[in-house]
Each structure stands twice: as structure tokens, then as C-alpha cells.
Design an enzyme around this catalytic site. Structure first.
Site, short mmCIF file in Angstrom:
data_model
loop_
_atom_site.label_atom_id
_atom_site.label_comp_id
_atom_site.label_asym_id
_atom_site.label_seq_id
_atom_site.Cartn_x
_atom_site.Cartn_y
_atom_site.Cartn_z
N SER A 1 20.02 -19.19 -1.38
CA SER A 1 20.70 -18.16 -0.62
C SER A 1 20.85 -18.48 0.88
CB SER A 1 19.94 -16.84 -0.75
OG SER A 1 18.67 -16.94 -0.16
N LYS B 1 18.65 -16.98 9.71
CA LYS B 1 19.21 -16.35 8.51
C LYS B 1 19.21 -14.84 8.71
CE LYS B 1 18.49 -16.47 3.44
NZ LYS B 1 17.59 -16.94 2.37
N SER C 1 15.72 -21.12 -2.17
CA SER C 1 16.77 -20.72 -1.24
C SER C 1 16.84 -21.50 0.06
CB SER C 1 16.67 -19.23 -0.93
OG SER C 1 17.19 -18.47 -2.00
#
Lengths: 485, 485
Positions: free
Chosen positions: A154, A79, A178
Site C-alpha cells: 500500500s 505516507k 506494504s
């Protein structure tokens, strides 16, 4: 089945047996990316060249049987809020669009040491603030199951990349859901470890007391395997806990007899769509068939969890994001006559509207005269939520709920209504507030969209939830379903 | 100063002391002063995205040492907090400090002004990080400068803030407080405490109230006092300004005032209305500081005897005059040297005379501390014993001492090399005496005609002829005998 569809543990057998090279595997993943990425847009940066180099180095290690780990030669996506030395780390924000970190996050260091191949950096809601990855300041990501739907957020890029076979394993971060919510939306496994289990050093902070890094994978075994390489005390992170790290693969036992599973009443009521509820109820039935004991539990303070979260997380964020001021790194507005204007312009141009909203919320909550009424009150409710969990865990070993109240919603559907967006994290947020571990596993499909089952454990009881998740997975086929891209 | 007689002055001080550590408070960078700009920096102290602070244990140790010395209670649990404000010298745009729960509370420092002893309360001691240094081009301040450069070498240097109670009643007392504190901090080696170099800084809150009134008047905060003299001057100026304002029917405005060392005036910096809202909240990246009782006790043992105790001992047990005591206690090393010597040589006044006389003169001349020389108590004592035995004269000893201090050689070696032993051999002395008698017939005549006092001159001639090596007592005896015959 093509090789990029396989799990890391399957690929490790092939790599170890020299039936496959890491270079072949990495190239297969890269060509998969070439085919599907235009539709999915999971990545913000691809590191093809260094991935090929790392793959060749991994092949050397495999050839010489030199310090080979289950991650050696396996393509991993990271990420884009975890620092990678010399590789752009943007947090999907315009303000960091040009930021090259001078150091590696501890988890990235660990991946490199294990011989993993880092394939690229994945998209996220800007600074991990959001539940759909639509708040990315760079571009949205689409759900591989239906490209008109969001992948969740996210960690939407990481979840979509795993679901689309654009990587084998991925790292996500979870502040209010997330990792788990995008895992549920994309039909993959997502594990948020106990707060303090994995080092946060190098994870660009959103809300420091809630953030935690964890794996997004194709099955439970891969999640256990990756966690083995992430977990552990880090002297560079004072909040990481010096607590022994077990071999999480040892926890993968297909047996939940006598396990006490509590289902959270509040999270199976209104607000949860019928198909999600029915899928979760079927999962409960499955556990009963497998010999687990199902207990209904009430956690009344959950009602306040979202409100509490939206005071604590923005408060911390307002301070964590102060450093993006144009002085030292990242974007600087160059049309500013003086310091104050430079601050204003840089931040006005660099941050997206959700980030600004949360900075304002947090700044307000911490302001003199409001601190007691908001921030301090929120801390007190946080304690109540922890107490509710403690009470629940005196009666059960694992708590069960849907991961999200709905399946993936449409792109653009909720962007105008932040509150309804915030509510998609209603089942995951309380877990972060209490710092507990939780995993999301696929437990159904509705109109072609995956549904996630959340299993929550006591602090540092990752083994228990892995075992419960593994047993469920071994007795169902949901994790084998693949999107048709 | 007529106006003053109506008012009582109330002063409280806030002191920042830079702690003597090798590395910074939250990272491993050097604290060394004077390095090239931005060379003692790393991702942590420049606030790169994703970094985390790790508390330097030595910093806590030094603060605890101070707390014990200032009779404070070391809190079993103290918490770091973030003080949020934007400025380019603050890389994170927040300073990690302590707010609601400081490291230590409730102590006192005893000061002495014109022979009167007085206790000044210490409210609290807390820890924080220093900011960087700005260099402006084209203007004095950031506003109006063409460009400003920032040096982050000082960022993260550990500071200890000491806050006094408003117990100080005059600028003179404030100065005495700072001097006593400096002495103490240097004595326990936690801070080099040089106001001129900024390793000891002080801000003052000052207000006036009519004599006999219990309620405090409105205070102002005075900043930029860079010397002990500056403290006294700034507060005298501000005291006068407030008195005149009150006398003329005006009101003191609560504000921050800046002391201009050139004009000796204070001028307004910002009013209470313009004061920052720092939005303090607990630092989520650090765990609370919880020093164990055992550790505190261990630290207590390392402190040893404080100057105040030593002062009493020197006065009462050794019968030293105040001037001697002041010199001996001016440096911990000198006091230690004195006490070590005393164990070997039981004449405190003799030791004190040498230490505050020739030795101090030598140290001042070479700008060195006694600990920096290859000179041990045993050497001094050996020399004094040689004087007592008559091997060397006191005068010769002065020459020997300088040579010993310069070369680091032993006393015996220096005496041997230079042939400086005292001549106590009667035969040898007699030869010299006969020469002296021969070459000073006038004085010999005077002596023989009854003017006995002239023998002093003749002994002096003997000393001179022997280059100071003659044993004066023996010379006197032999001379009298020769002259009498």
C-alpha cells in the site's frame, strides 16, 4: 546528476560542506515534482509552503552548526496514514478526506526534531489495504518505470516518490508487505523493522498487531540512516519495545563471509515467475561468491500464511475502523434522519469496496460462533509460523526470498480479482505474522521493471539484514538504475 | 408476598466502581467530575485516528488492592480485550475492557443480615474504561431527539467491574452486599462509592426456582438501580413479578429490564435475541498485565487492617457496644483517629463517646470528615486529660471542643483565652457559695430542716454563678460545710 537524484547521505555531505542549501535542494525536489507528478501522482497533499519554511530553518541550523543531523534539510515524504498536525491526513479515504489531525505521529515528531523537510503526504491504498495503491479513494499512483503499471502497495505513493526522485527519503508502513512490495516494484530499498522497533503512535491503525513504520530509500545506507531516527521505545506506544537502538550505519560492512543465508524453498517454486526466480537465484550466487554459506530451508506453514493474515488483519481492521462513524471527525453523511441511518450512509459513502470487504470479513471472523473456527485458529497458525521461523533461524542468520512473486502488474489488471491481488504478498505476509524485520533491495530488471530481493532477520536483528543488503548492493549495480520519466 | 414462599430467589450482582485516580485509564486527562463539557479530553480519549492507549498503573494498583480485600486471586497475567459496539458516547466504537482473562478471580465478601453472617462469592474483578455522556434535545433518548450532544469528559475514566456469584438469596441480602462493599471500597480508598453520583453502579441478575430445585430458573437482568434502597426495591419488584408470572403458569423471558425509580416498576429493555454480539478479541494495542508477586505483596502491606478485623477488635479488646463500633468504622479516618487517640489515652469508651457524640455532631453539621480539620488525636487527648485533672469540667469541655474545632487552635490556648479553667480554689469558691446561700434563703431553710436533697439545686446555682467553671465536687463539699455550720 541533478541533486534530487542523490541519496540522503550524499546530500548530507554537500549540505554540511555548505556546497548546497536545503532551500536549493527543496526547490529542486519541488520543481521535479512539478515535472513528473502529473505522470506519477505519488502525492495526495503537497506541503510546499511549510517545506520551504522548514528548509530555511534547516539552513539556519546548518549555518550555525546547531544540532545538525544527517536528516537536517533533507526532503522527506510521509505516507498519508501518519498523522501530521494541522496537515490533512486522509489515509487516501473519502471518509477522512477533510481530516486535520490535532497532533503529530511520533515518527513525524522525530523527523521534525532531526530537521527533516516534510515535502508532502503520499498516496496509499485506502487505509493501507491493498497491494497496488489502486484502492486509493482519491486517485491511483503510477509506477515511474512504466506508468501503465502499478507501483505496488500500500505504500505505493512513497515508493513511487522515491523512485521518481520526488523526494529523497520516504516513510511507509508495512502490515503484510506494504513497504517491501512497492519497494520491489519501484526499484528502491524498503525496510520493515521488527514489530515494536518503531512507535506506531500516530500511524492510523489498519491491523495493530502487524503494522510497522519503516523507511523507503534509494540505497541501503539511507535506510540505515533513516531507521536511526525512527527506532526506539515510545511511552505512548505500549507495544514499542524498550530495547537499545544501535547506530545502524555501523552495521554497513561489505563483508558476508561465513554468513549463513537460508533460502526459502517454498518461495522459489510455483507461483513465482521465471524472471523473478532467476534474478533471485543470481543474487544467491552473488552471495556465494562473496563467501556466504547458502542453505536450503523449508517453512511448511507458509502455505497457510495468506489465509491466516486475511483473518487476523481484517478482524483487527473491523474494530480499528469502527471509529469512522461520522460522529466526531471526518466525513458525515448529511442526508440521514437518525443515528443508525447516519452510520450506514456515512460508512457506505465514505469507504471504498476493498475496505468494506475487509470490514465484513473481519466482523464475520470475530462473530459469536465463528470466533474459534476463524480468529482463534488463525492465532494458532500464527504461532506455528513463528515456530517455523525460529527453527529456520537456528540454522541461518538471514532468510532470503523474492520480495514479490512477480514484477509490477498492469493498472487494472488485478482489481477484479482480490485473491490474486492478495497472493502478491505471499512472501512478505509471513514476516509480519512473526513480527520480524525484513528488507527489500533491487536485484534485477525484467522488461524494464525492477525485481526485489527480500532478506529477513531475527527479531531486532536489523543490523544483520542491513549488512547482508549492503554487501549485496556494494557488489551490484541494480540500485543505481533509474526509471526514465 | 404469599406467592414467594414457594420459590427461592437467586441473585448475582455486577458492580461498576469508578476508581479514585487523578488521570484516566489510558491517557493523562483529568478524571475530575463536573468540568465544562469536553474540556478533559485529548486525542487518545476522543479516539482520534492513530492514537494508542497506555495503561495507568495506579488503576491496576487500586484494582489489586480491591482484589486482595475481597479475598481474590490476583491473576499473574490478565489481558485487555475490545468490546465492539457502535454508540456515539463511545469514541472508538469499542470499549477496552477485560474478557477471558480478568485481573482477579475467585474471592468472597462477608455480609450480615439480621445478625446472620454469610459469604457471597466474587467471580471476578476486571478493569475497563467508562464511556462519555449524551445529552439529548427534544426527547429523553437518542431516538426521536432533534439533536444529541456528547460530552467526552467521562470517556476513559477508570472503572472496575466486580461480578458476584449467584449466591445472594434475597433483595435484602443484595442491599447488604452493596452496603458492605461500599464501606469496604471507601475504607481502602479505591472508590468514593456513591451510588447516587454514579461512582458505584450495579446491575443484577435475578431468577426464581422452586424451593429444593438445584437448577437455576430463567434470569432477567435489572438495570438502573441508583441507590441502596433502589437495589432492594427493584429486586423486590422483579422478584414479585417473576413469582406472579410463574404462579400463573407463565414463563420468565431472558431479557434486560430497566428499573423506573418513579413508578417502582421494571420494564423490558431488550430480549436475549436482541442482545449485542460484542465480538470480543484481545486488545492488540496493549500488552498483558503481569503484576509481580513482590508488587502484590507491597500493595497488600498498604491495605492495613480491614473493617471486619477492626470490628472484632473493638468488640472484644475494647468492649465497645455495636452502635459505637458502627460509627467509628463509618469512615477510615475516624477509625484511625480513634486508634491513634487510644495509644495516648487508654479509655476506649470515653474516646468513643466523644467521637460519636460531640465530634460526629460537629462533622455532620459542617459536612466534613475528621481528616479535613486541623484536629489531631493529641488535642482530644489533651482535653480529656484536663477533664480528668479537674482543670476544666466536662461541660466546659464541650464549649472548648467546638472552639478548638472551629479555630484549629490548641486546647490550652482556647481555655486561656476564654478564661475557662475550672475554679478549684476554695477561697474563690467560698465567695460564690456565700452569695448563693444569701440569695436562696428558702432552699437553705429546707436543707437545714432535713431536706438534704435540695443541695443539688444549690450546687447548680453555684455552677451557674461561676459560668460552669466551678469544680462541682469541691463546690458540693464546701456548700455542705457552709450549710452545716
Amino acid at each position: 546528476m541533478t541533486m534530487q537524484h542523490k541519496t540522503a547521505h550524499e546530500l548530507h555531505s554537500l549540505l554540511s560542506a555548505k556546497k548546497l542549501s536545503s532551500l536549493e535542494l527543496t526547490e529542486a525536489v519541488l520543481s521535479r515534482i512539478d515535472r513528473t507528478e502529473p505522470k506519477v501522482q505519488a502525492y495526495v497533499t503537497l506541503t510546499k509552503e511549510s517545506a520551504i519554511k522548514q528548509a530555511k530553518a534547516a539552513d539556519e541550523r546548518l549555518k550555525n552548526n546547531d544540532n545538525v543531523t544527517p536528516l537536517t534539510g533533507v526532503p522527506v515524504a510521509v505516507k498519508d496514514n501518519m498523522c501530521t498536525q494541522g496537515v490533512l491526513t486522509t489515509c487516501s479515504s473519502k471518509i477522512l478526506a477533510n481530516y486535520l489531525p490535532p497532533y503529530d505521529a511520533t515518527v513525524v515528531e522525530k523527523l521534525r526534531a532531526a530537521g527533516a523537510v516534510i515535502i508532502g503526504k503520499t498516496n496509499l491504498d485506502e487505509f493501507a489495504m491493498g497491494s497496488s495503491t489502486e484502492n486509493s479513494g482519491l486517485h491511483p499512483t503510477c509506477n515511474p518505470w512504466d506508468t501503465k503499471k502499478v507501483p505496488g502497495g500500500s505504500s505505493g505513493g512513497s515508493a513511487a516518490a522515491v523512485a521518481a526522485d520526488e523526494c529523497i527519503l520516504a516513510l511507509g508502513s508495512d502490515t503484510g508487505g506494504s513497504i517491501r512490495q512497492p519497494a520491489a516494484f519501484c526499484g528502491v530499498v524498503g525496510l520493515k523493522p521488527t514489530y515494536g522497533r518503531v512507535s506506531r503512535f500516530g500511524l492510523v491503525a489498519f491491523a495493530s498487531s502487524l503494522d510497522q513504520i519503516g523507511p523507503l530509500t534509494k540505497d541501503v545506507r539511507d535506510a540505515a540512516l533513516l531507521l536511526n531516527y525512527l527506532a526506539g521505545h515510545d511511552p505512548k506506544d505500549s507495544t514499542s519495545v524498550d530495547y537499545p537502538v544501535p547506530d545502524y550505519q555501523q552495521a554497513l560492512i561489505n563483508d558476508v563471509k561465513k554468513m549463513r543465508i537460508g533460502y526459502i524453498k517454498e518461495l522459489l517454486g510455483k507461483g513465482v515467475t521465471r524472471p523473478v526466480r532467476s534474478a533471485v537465484e543470481k543474487a544467491m550466487k552473488k552471495y556465494q561468491e562473496l563467501g556466504a554459506e547458502l542453505i536450503e530451508l523449508s517453512l511448511p506453514s507458509f502455505e497457510y500464511a495468506v489465509a491466516t493474515y486475511y483473518l487476523i488483519a481484517p478482524a483487527e481492521a473491523s474494530s480499528n475502523l469502527a471509529r469512522y462513524d461520522g460522529v466526531k471527525f471526518g466525513r458525515r453523511s448529511n442526508r440521514s434522519p437518525d443515528l443508525l441511518t447516519m452510520y450506514y450512509n456515512t460508512r457506505a459513502e465514505g469507504f471504498g469496496s476493498e475496505v468494506k470487504r475487509r470490514i465484513m470479513l473481519g466482523t464475520y471472523a470475530l462473530s459469536a460462533g465463528y470466533y474459534d473456527a476463524y480468529y482463534l485458529k488463525a492465532l494458532k497458525v500464527r504461532t506455528l509460523i513463528k515456530n517455523d521461523f525460529d527453527r529456520a533461524f537456528s540454522k541461518c542468520d538471514v532468510l532470503l526470498s523474492p520480495t514479490a512473486p512477480t514484477t509490477a502488474f498492469g493498472l487494472g489488471e488485478k482489481t477484479a480479482d482480490p485473491l490474486s491481488m492478495y497472493l502478491s504478498d505471499i512472501a512478505t505476509i509471513p514476516v509480519n505474522l512473526a513480527g520480524l524485520p525484513a528488507i527489500s533491495v533491487p536485484c534485477g530488471l525484467d522488461k524494464g521493471l525492477p525485481i526485489g530481493l527480500q532478506l529477513i532477520g531475527r527479531a531486532f536483528a536489523e543490523e544483520t539484514i542491513l549488512r547482508a543488503a549492503y554487501a549485496y548492493e556494494q557488489n551490484t549495480d541494480w540500485h543505481k538504475q533509474k526509471p526514465k520519466l | 408476598m404469599l406467592a414467594m414462599s414457594k420459590y427461592e430467589t437467586v441473585i448475582g450482582l455486577e458492580i461498576h466502581a469508578q476508581l479514585l485516580t487523578e488521570s484516566k485509564i489510558f491517557c493523562g486527562c483529568s478524571t475530575k467530575f463536573g468540568a465544562k463539557p469536553n474540556t478533559n479530553i485529548c486525542p487518545v480519549c476522543t479516539g482520534q485516528p492513530g492514537v494508542l492507549p497506555v495503561l495507568n498503573k495506579k488503576v491496576v494498583l487500586l484494582a489489586i488492592k480491591t482484589a486482595i480485600t475481597l479475598n481474590c486471586k490476583v491473576e499473574p497475567r490478565s489481558v485487555f480485550a475490545r468490546k465492539n459496539y457502535f454508540y456515539p458516547d463511545l469514541p472508538k466504537d469499542y470499549q477496552i475492557s477485560q474478557y477471558e482473562l480478568p485481573l482477579a478471580t475467585g474471592g468472597y465478601l462477608e455480609i450480615e443480615v439480621e445478625g446472620n453472617k454469610k459469604r457471597i462469592g466474587i467471580t471476578r474483578i476486571h478493569l475497563e474504561e467508562d464511556a462519555g455522556k449524551l445529552v439529548h434535545q427534544g426527547a429523553e433518548r437518542i431516538m426521536g431527539s432533534e439533536a444529541s450532544l456528547v460530552d467526552y469528559n467521562r470517556t476513559g475514566v477508570p472503572l472496575m467491574e466486580i461480578v458476584s456469584e449467584p449466591d445472594i438469596r434475597s433483595p435484602q441480602e443484595a442491599k447488604a452486599f452493596m452496603e458492605t462493599l461500599q464501606h469496604l471500597l471507601q475504607f481502602i480508598k479505591v472508590c468514593d462509592a456513591k451510588m447516587e453520583e454514579g461512582s458505584l453502579r450495579c446491575d443484577a441478575n435475578i431468577s426464581l426456582r422452586p424451593k429444593g430445585q438445584a437448577k437455576f430458573g430463567t434470569k432477567t437482568e435489572v438495570k438502573n438501580m441508583n441507590s441502596f434502597r433502589g437495589v432492594q426495591q427493584a429486586l423486590e419488584t422483579e422478584q414479585k413479578r417473576q413469582a406472579e408470572l410463574l404462579d400463573s403458569g407463565g414463563k420468565v423471558i431472558q431479557e434486560t429490564r430497566y428499573f423506573d425509580d418513579q413508578t417502582k416498576q421494571t420494564k423490558s429493555m431488550r430480549s436475549k435475541e436482541e442482545a449485542h454480539d460484542y465480538r470480543y478479541f484481545p486488545e492488540p494495542d496493549l500488552v498483558p498485565v503481569e503484576p509481580s508477586q513482590e508488587w502484590i505483596e507491597e500493595i497488600r502491606k498498604t491495605i492495613g487492617e480491614l473493617p471486619e478485623h477492626k470490628k472484632n477488635k473493638y468488640e472484644q479488646d475494647y468492649g465497645l457496644p455495636p452502635a459505637d463500633i458502627e460509627v467509628l468504622l463509618s469512615s477510615p479516618a475516624l477509625a484511625a483517629f480513634f486508634e491513634e487517640s487510644l495509644k495516648l489515652y487508654d479509655k476506649p469508651k470515653v474516646l468513643a463517646n466523644w467521637l460519636m457524640g460531640d465530634i460526629s455532631a460537629y462533622l455532620n453539621e459542617h459536612k466534613k470528615g475528621i481528616e479535613e480539620l486541623n484536629f489531631q488525636p493529641a488535642k482530644l487527648v489533651e482535653m480529656l486529660q484536663l477533664i480528668d485533672k479537674g482543670t476544666i469540667s466536662g461541660k466546659i469541655a464541650k464549649t472548648v471542643l467546638v472552639e478548638v474545632l472551629d479555630s484549629g487552635k490548641s486546647v490550652q490556648d482556647v481555655i486561656k483565652e476564654k478564661g475557662l479553667t475550672q475554679v478549684s480554689d476554695a477561697g474563690e469558691l467560698l465567695k460564690i457559695i456565700k452569695e448563693v446561700i444569701k440569695s436562696n434563703p428558702a432552699q437553705v431553710e429546707q436543707y437545714r430542716s432535713g431536706k438534704k436533697a435540695v443541695i443539688g439545686f444549690l450546687v447548680g446555682q453555684v455552677m451557674k454563678a461561676s459560668k460552669g467553671r466551678a469544680n462541682p465536687k469541691l463546690a458540693n463539699e464546701l456548700l455542705a460545710k457552709e450549710l452545716g455550720s
